[in-house]
Write an enzyme that holds these catalytic residues in place. Structure first.
Site, PDB file in Angstrom:
ATOM      1  N   TYR A  26      -2.047  -0.925  10.219  1.00 52.57           N
ATOM      2  CA  TYR A  26      -2.112  -1.134   8.780  1.00 52.57           C
ATOM      3  C   TYR A  26      -0.887  -0.563   8.080  1.00 52.57           C
ATOM      4  O   TYR A  26      -0.183  -1.266   7.343  1.00 52.57           O
ATOM      5  CB  TYR A  26      -3.380  -0.505   8.220  1.00 52.57           C
ATOM      6  CG  TYR A  26      -3.538  -0.695   6.725  1.00 52.57           C
ATOM      7  CD1 TYR A  26      -3.968  -1.911   6.210  1.00 52.57           C
ATOM      8  CD2 TYR A  26      -3.244   0.337   5.827  1.00 52.57           C
ATOM      9  CE1 TYR A  26      -4.099  -2.096   4.840  1.00 52.57           C
ATOM     10  CE2 TYR A  26      -3.382   0.153   4.463  1.00 52.57           C
ATOM     11  CZ  TYR A  26      -3.805  -1.060   3.971  1.00 52.57           C
ATOM     12  OH  TYR A  26      -3.928  -1.250   2.614  1.00 52.57           O
ATOM     13  N   SER A  74       0.850  -1.190   0.000  1.00 53.47           N
ATOM     14  CA  SER A  74       0.000   0.000   0.000  1.00 53.47           C
ATOM     15  C   SER A  74       0.882   1.235   0.000  1.00 53.47           C
ATOM     16  O   SER A  74       2.000   1.216   0.526  1.00 53.47           O
ATOM     17  CB  SER A  74      -0.893   0.023   1.242  1.00 53.47           C
ATOM     18  OG  SER A  74      -1.585   1.253   1.355  1.00 53.47           O
TER      19      SER A  74
END
Length: 268
Positions: free
Chosen positions: A172, A158
């Site tokens: 995350y 990401s």
């Protein structure tokens, strides 16, 4: 046969993935579904996994209209789930050319109340399970690999693992940064075994994680305004990146992070 300085006459063989055996984790929705559909439509033999048996049945039926796809319900955060997926790959595919590590989770909460069990859950799935599954399928990836056509590990990271997000999703972002580094480490160690390891770092794409923003017209406009190219990513954008890394065109890449974000991370 071309010399090292010549190009293949036709561009099509460079991106041909027909017949390749592909495993896409988290393949029933969002980015995983987009990537799985891209491979299925181009003639690959694909196994997808998801924790939801209903989602697996639904997506298997949908993708089966386009080609060869089977689904395996499994929780990759558990040893039993990992074993189930590996067994399904052996049974349905018999070999493995491409592993797409896509399954992941997020958890958002203020730092003062961020729960440690939530942190552990995210890291276990986003990082530990990536390593555990890679380790488990490595013999299958090596079996048919060669210097000209290596086995491929494609891990979905990401841009939150590259730049900090405004969202309070501490586990995350940290887990994605860690998995980027893990992929580079795998690239170094597995090169001599004819297996490559690369990361795709997506920006905004429609997924369950981003639905709360993208389903709201005003919020979606705000997201798109933060992307220099002015839109969120499409299925073709993310599937094209994965197919590139899995094809002859990507055979000489390892240890790379391919950022697919419309330029948004470069402008933060």
């Amino acid at each position: 046969m071309t010399t090292p300085t010549e190009l293949t006459t036709s561009i099509d063989p460079l991106f041909d993935v027909s017949g390749k055996a592909v495993l896409v984790t988290g393949g029933t929705r969002g980015i995983g579904s987009m990537i799985a559909e891209g491979f299925v439509r181009r003639g690959a033999r694909v196994v997808i996994s998801s924790r939801s048996a209903d989602a697996c049945r639904s997506e298997e039926d949908r993708l089966g209209q386009f080609g060869d796809c089977t689904a395996c319900p499994a929780d990759l955060a558990t040893d039993a789930g990992l074993a189930a997926v590996v067994d399904r790959v052996r049974t349905d595919l018999g070999s493995l050319d491409v592993l797409v590590n896509n399954a992941g989770a997020t958890w958002g909460a203020p730092i003062d109340t961020y729960p440690m069990d939530g942190f552990d859950k995210v890291v276990r799935l986003n990082l530990r399970s990536v390593f555990a599954l890679t380790q488990a399928v490595l013999p299958l990836l090596e079996a048919g690999a060669s210097s000209a056509d290596p086995g491929r590990i494609i891990t979905i990271g990401s841009i939150d693992g590259i730049v900090t997000s405004e969202a309070e999703a501490y586990a995350y972002g940290a887990s994605k940064a860690a998995v980027h580094h893990l992929s580079r480490h795998l690239a170094r160690q597995l090169a001599s075994r004819h297996v490559t390891s690369n990361v795709i770092a997506p920006g905004p794409f429609y997924s369950k994680m981003m639905a709360f923003l993208l389903d709201d017209a005003e919020a979606r406009q705000g997201v798109e305004a933060g992307v220099p190219l002015g839109r969120i990513g499409t299925g073709d954008d993310i599937a094209g990146a994965a197919i590139y890394l899995a094809s002859r065109a990507g055979a000489y890449l390892t240890g790379t992070t391919l950022v697919v974000d419309g330029g948004s991370s470069s402008c933060r």
